[in-house]
Design an enzyme around this catalytic site. Sequence first.
Site, mmCIF file in Angstrom:
data_model
loop_
_atom_site.group_PDB
_atom_site.id
_atom_site.type_symbol
_atom_site.label_atom_id
_atom_site.label_comp_id
_atom_site.label_asym_id
_atom_site.label_seq_id
_atom_site.Cartn_x
_atom_site.Cartn_y
_atom_site.Cartn_z
ATOM 1 N N LYS A 22 -17.299 -18.109 -56.886
ATOM 2 C CA LYS A 22 -16.725 -18.410 -55.563
ATOM 3 C C LYS A 22 -17.776 -18.204 -54.479
ATOM 4 C CE LYS A 22 -14.312 -15.167 -53.234
ATOM 5 N NZ LYS A 22 -14.699 -14.897 -51.838
ATOM 6 N N ASN A 23 -18.383 -17.020 -54.468
ATOM 7 C CA ASN A 23 -19.321 -16.725 -53.376
ATOM 8 C C ASN A 23 -20.636 -17.490 -53.518
ATOM 9 O OD1 ASN A 23 -17.402 -15.104 -52.317
ATOM 10 N ND2 ASN A 23 -18.348 -13.167 -52.903
ATOM 11 N N ARG A 92 -13.558 -16.013 -43.927
ATOM 12 C CA ARG A 92 -14.686 -15.721 -43.042
ATOM 13 C C ARG A 92 -15.953 -16.486 -43.397
ATOM 14 N NH1 ARG A 92 -14.452 -11.505 -39.719
ATOM 15 N NH2 ARG A 92 -16.708 -11.399 -39.896
ATOM 16 N N CYS A 116 -10.440 -8.250 -40.441
ATOM 17 C CA CYS A 116 -10.378 -8.434 -41.885
ATOM 18 C C CYS A 116 -9.908 -7.135 -42.523
ATOM 19 C CB CYS A 116 -11.779 -8.794 -42.355
ATOM 20 S SG CYS A 116 -11.912 -9.098 -44.078
ATOM 21 N N ARG A 121 -16.189 -6.926 -39.591
ATOM 22 C CA ARG A 121 -17.192 -7.823 -40.199
ATOM 23 C C ARG A 121 -17.851 -8.662 -39.106
ATOM 24 N NH1 ARG A 121 -14.895 -10.618 -45.450
ATOM 25 N NH2 ARG A 121 -17.098 -11.059 -45.800
ATOM 26 N N ASP A 307 -18.017 -5.605 -54.065
ATOM 27 C CA ASP A 307 -16.933 -6.456 -54.579
ATOM 28 C C ASP A 307 -16.391 -5.998 -55.937
ATOM 29 O OD1 ASP A 307 -17.181 -7.921 -52.298
ATOM 30 O OD2 ASP A 307 -18.180 -9.643 -53.224
ATOM 31 N N ARG A 399 -7.301 -16.389 -53.960
ATOM 32 C CA ARG A 399 -8.485 -16.810 -53.202
ATOM 33 C C ARG A 399 -9.747 -16.671 -54.042
ATOM 34 N NH1 ARG A 399 -9.426 -13.633 -48.105
ATOM 35 N NH2 ARG A 399 -11.217 -15.000 -48.207
#
Length: 424
Positions: A22-23, A92, A116, A121, A307, A399
């Site tokens: 995802k990232n 974000r 958030c 952030r 994470d 997500r």
Amino acid sequence: MDKLVIRGGNALSGTVTVDGSKNGALPILFATLLAEEPVTLRNVPRLVDIRTTVRILGGLEAEVQEDGDKLSITTPNEGSVTAPYELVRRMRASVCSLGPLLARRGRAIVSRPGGCAIGDRPIDLHLKGLAALGAEIRSRQGYIEATAKRLRGTTIFLSGPFGSSVLGTANIMMAACRAEGVTMIEGAACEPEIVGLADFLIKLGVPVEGAGTPTVRVEGVDSIGGADYTIPPDRIEAGTYVIAGAIAGGDVLVENCVPGHLRSLIDILTRMGVRLEIGDSSIRVWGATKIEPIDIATLPYPGFPTDLQAQLMALMCRADGIGLITEKIYPDRYMHIAELNRLGARIRKEGPTAIIHGGQPLSGADVMASDLRASASLVLAALIADGITEVHRIYHLDRGYVNMERKLSALGADIRREYDETGV
Ligand code: EPZ
């Protein structure tokens, strides 16, 4: 809202396959705004955040065709330059539209991301970097407006009070692609997602060097072509299933991952007494009978990732003794503590440190997911809790994890999704 219903106690075993990152995919999707030729992206995880990004790109007049995990994207020179609040507030990472949009269309108007659940952030480093490249930045009515006829390469120090910024580095790398001359980013993030973005930009024909080190060099070019690129596997999803195996295995093989991206986790789990077997693109993990407590801190890559902090905390609830986690990236990223305590854990927050009294028996309860990784941690704890746990508000999980309940169920977990017909 959908919820997950989990009956704890089943040992996990079998093979779980990791999806695309995802990232890794998010900044690359925004980088497609730079390309004058069509781009094909493969192994794109089918997640809510990806859909949000596709909607943002669509609003910027990009044509996106979806075929399973393959996306084909064509972006015209001219078009809208606005990423609206309605979409940016959901994710974000949308702030990553600033750099490429400004570079391609000379102007970008992007809603300022809001608060958030994982803490403050800020985006000051993103704005500092763009200003250094010559952008004029204005902030009004909740939007950031950046303009520049042509950006100019320069040397930028991009580290902040909590170290480097992953998306800040990505944003400036993308803006620098069309700047006049060379941009040197000092204090750059070294995360694998930055290396992936650099590989993609190189495929587009932009000379990028040093990605994966604190100094990244980007040579601006006048025109940018297309590319065909495969998104690498998700290191956080992989790490989550490795921790699931340690908590509730059995014998679990996590395949299609890059073990080299998870060295800190592998080191920590080994010190905790978890048995692992590292392959070229897989990690096999056996459920531990005795878990040693440990004292760790989250750090920028190659340190232990924030994470995976919440998921590791769930494992530490099983340790024989007191363990410590210090959160050095997001000192307030501890919303899961109260929920883990609802399951019977004994965890206390002391400033940025969580003190985990391991070995308390967990028993099922209703818990509330507060953010993506906190949700994963609750699911992992529920796997070993006595009785039934209902994890509410799992839209957070959707997500970032592709079909988590199906993947865990295939490993033998007693887990099901209850759909909320009202759609609330
Ligand atoms: C990325 O966010 C990830 N998101 C996050 O993953 C991850 O937690 C984070 O990196 C850290 O690894 C995506 O890649 C989409 P940062 P990012 O800028 O880039 C401070 C998940 O669960 N900072 O590297 O936004 C910041 O407050 C998500 O998948 C500034 O001070 O994070 C933090 O303390 C959540 N000023 C530190 O830097 C800035 O302008 C690192 O944040 C920007 C950041």
